[in-house]
Scaffold this motif. Structure first.
Motif, PDB file in Angstrom:
ATOM      1  N   ARG A 225       0.845  -1.213   0.000  1.00 36.03           N
ATOM      2  CA  ARG A 225       0.000   0.000   0.000  1.00 36.03           C
ATOM      3  C   ARG A 225       0.872   1.250   0.000  1.00 36.03           C
ATOM      4  N   THR A 226       2.102   1.152   0.554  1.00 33.60           N
ATOM      5  CA  THR A 226       3.032   2.279   0.495  1.00 33.60           C
ATOM      6  C   THR A 226       3.399   2.585  -0.952  1.00 33.60           C
ATOM      7  N   HIS A 227       3.727   1.551  -1.725  1.00 27.90           N
ATOM      8  CA  HIS A 227       4.042   1.743  -3.138  1.00 27.90           C
ATOM      9  C   HIS A 227       2.840   2.321  -3.874  1.00 27.90           C
TER      10      HIS A 227
ATOM     11  N   VAL B 197       2.305  11.464   5.096  1.00 29.99           N
ATOM     12  CA  VAL B 197       1.216  10.550   4.763  1.00 29.99           C
ATOM     13  C   VAL B 197       1.604   9.146   5.229  1.00 29.99           C
ATOM     14  N   PRO B 198       1.091   8.697   6.369  1.00 35.87           N
ATOM     15  CA  PRO B 198       1.360   7.329   6.809  1.00 35.87           C
ATOM     16  C   PRO B 198       0.531   6.336   5.991  1.00 35.87           C
ATOM     17  N   ALA B 199       1.209   5.521   5.186  1.00 35.45           N
ATOM     18  CA  ALA B 199       0.490   4.499   4.422  1.00 35.45           C
ATOM     19  C   ALA B 199       0.117   3.327   5.317  1.00 35.45           C
ATOM     20  N   GLU B 200       0.879   3.110   6.384  1.00 35.06           N
ATOM     21  CA  GLU B 200       0.587   2.103   7.392  1.00 35.06           C
ATOM     22  C   GLU B 200       0.238   2.813   8.693  1.00 35.06           C
TER      23      GLU B 200
ATOM     24  N   GLY C  64     -11.393   3.018   8.150  1.00 35.73           N
ATOM     25  CA  GLY C  64     -11.703   1.807   7.408  1.00 35.73           C
ATOM     26  C   GLY C  64     -12.350   0.744   8.272  1.00 35.73           C
ATOM     27  N   VAL C  65     -13.146  -0.103   7.637  1.00 34.76           N
ATOM     28  CA  VAL C  65     -13.740  -1.251   8.311  1.00 34.76           C
ATOM     29  C   VAL C  65     -13.412  -2.498   7.503  1.00 34.76           C
TER      30      VAL C  65
ATOM     31  N   LEU D 151      -5.628   2.672   4.852  1.00 36.00           N
ATOM     32  CA  LEU D 151      -6.070   1.694   3.875  1.00 36.00           C
ATOM     33  C   LEU D 151      -5.452   0.340   4.207  1.00 36.00           C
ATOM     34  N   ARG D 152      -6.194  -0.725   3.967  1.00 37.01           N
ATOM     35  CA  ARG D 152      -5.658  -2.052   4.212  1.00 37.01           C
ATOM     36  C   ARG D 152      -4.702  -2.434   3.082  1.00 37.01           C
TER      37      ARG D 152
END
Length: 444
Positions: free
Chosen positions: A11-13, A66-69, A266-267, A285-286
């Protein structure tokens, strides 16, 4: 605008790729992976130390983090930079308890009557043992912290032993030893997220997540084997239902709890015969959701992030989406998720069709871009970029078992799936394997 993306997985990429297309964005990543560093210079920072990241970002005049995780949010990234006038696309440490404490999340969902599996959260082992002994099988156990593990158990003795192990194991120093015990819900897993600013939410797309090693119902858990988004009328109605009956009530509940929340909400839910049932809440985001959702977003992501941080999402129109389905097939190493070889070379990335996306997860690229800090006499940003859809070094290597994801879009789900399978077969590395059934059905 100078943007620092935090994370190292697929998700980072995907986030770096999406922000890279914004005309006003100069993107950096830390630590990144073999794919992200082809688009954004890499920075070496300790994400478990938000104070270090905050000081570096301030010194390098970073405008947006922006934290992707979610890990850096759990550690308090927002709280560290609040006085430095650096925007962070994510929730405060107090609000991220929704994700890092499953016991708190379970009680939160039950307190506000949100749909979730029958069960309870426990912080006392003797009480949990008595409750477990009275439950029908199979039963689901979850450690309070997501890193603590859990699973589905069909044998009561094995479940009791696992329960005791979860109470003993504390994956993060200072984390709770609580456990959630709940009924097993058969059905497919769907992730659904929204960009929120505390009161307004812009819904994204529902994504079906494939989180087992193969198609067998009793197949072992294996995170991130694939994901899809559909473009059927059912997919649209499902998204509307999840937004109206899950996301909107959660935002209202957060306001009642006096938990300020902005960023991604998110859920993760199981689609049962009685409707969706929430299994987990997320502050990002997952993994796998980002890879199949972001390629369908036609809008520039950066203005959406800025609007969320400045609390003006209500001024924006509905999001625009490509009227295509997306299929993401993960290529993993033989033995994933348990024991697998690393260090092998990835081949075939230059042989893919035009327009096919590949999001790296656990890879290393020795010729990726590195950032030269302005505070050390450097330019503050590397100017040379490696361009092209699949312009990659010949010696990208594996650093883990979940290697990369091939993503294709198509007018139909079957068309996107066929193209993804064709191109996935062109990529090779030692022990490469993948699920061929990803995308064979939409949401059933």
């Amino acid at each position: 605008m100078k943007i620092l993306v935090l994370g190292s997985d697929g998700r980072t990429h995907a986030m770096v790729w999406k922000l890279f297309s914004s005309p006003s964005a100069d993107v950096l990543c830390t630590p990144g992976n073999g794919g992200a560093v082809l688009l954004a210079p890499q920075v070496e920072l300790d994400l478990a130390n938000p104070a270090e990241v905050a000081r570096w970002a301030f010194a390098e005049q970073i405008d947006l983090i922006v934290p992707a995780e979610s890990g850096s949010l759990w550690a308090g990234m927002v709280d560290e930079v609040v006085a430095m006038h650096i925007g962070v696309f994510g929730a405060s440490q107090r609000s991220t308890r929704l994700e890092w404490s499953r016991c708190y999340a379970k009680e939160f969902l039950q307190r506000y009557g949100l749909p979730t599996a029958r069960g309870r959260a426990f912080t006392s082992l003797p009480t949990a043992e008595k409750f477990l002994a009275a439950q029908s099988l199979p039963v689901v156990l979850k450690a309070d912290h997501p890193a603590g593990g859990g699973g589905t158990y069909t044998d009561r003795y094995t479940a009791l032993e696992a329960l005791r192990g979860l109470f003993i194991n504390r994956p993060i120093e200072g984390s709770s030893n609580g456990v959630v015990i709940e009924e097993y819900l058969p059905g497919i897993t769907v992730s659904f997220s929204a960009i929120v600013d505390g009161s307004t939410a812009l819904p994204l797309l529902p994504a079906r997540i494939y989180d087992r090693l193969n198609a067998a119902p009793d197949s072992p858990q294996a995170p991130g084997m694939g994901a899809i988004t559909g473009n059927s009328s059912y997919a649209r109605r499902l998204g509307e239902h999840l937004h109206r009956h899950l996301i909107t009530p959660i935002i209202a509940a957060l306001a009642k709890e006096s938990l300020p929340y902005w960023g991604i909400l998110g859920v993760d839910c199981v689609i049962t015969d009685q409707g969706p049932r929430i299994s987990d809440l997320r502050c990002s985001l997952r993994d796998m959701e980002a890879q199949v959702v972001l390629p369908r977003l036609e809008d520039d992501l950066l203005p959406l992030i800025e609007a969320a941080i400045s609390r003006r999402l209500h001024q924006l129109p509905p999001l625009r989406w490509r009227d295509e389905a997306s299929v993401g097939i993960s290529l993993v190493a033989q033995g994933y998720p348990n024991h697998f070889a690393i260090g092998g070379a990835v081949r075939g990335l230059s042989e893919l069709d035009e327009g096919v996306l590949v999001f790296h997860d656990q890879t290393h690229n020795p010729v990726g871009m590195r950032y030269t800090p302005a505070t050390r006499g450097g330019p503050g940003m590397l100017s040379s970029l490696i361009m092209g859809s699949h312009a990659v070094a010949p010696d990208i290597t594996l650093t883990g078992g979940h290697v990369l994801t091939v993503v294709c879009l198509g007018a139909t789900l079957n068309g996107a799936r066929g193209r993804a399978l064709l191109n996935a077969e062109r990529i090779s590395f030692p022990g490469r394997t993948y699920r061929e059934d990803v995308g064979s059905h939409e949401f059933r």
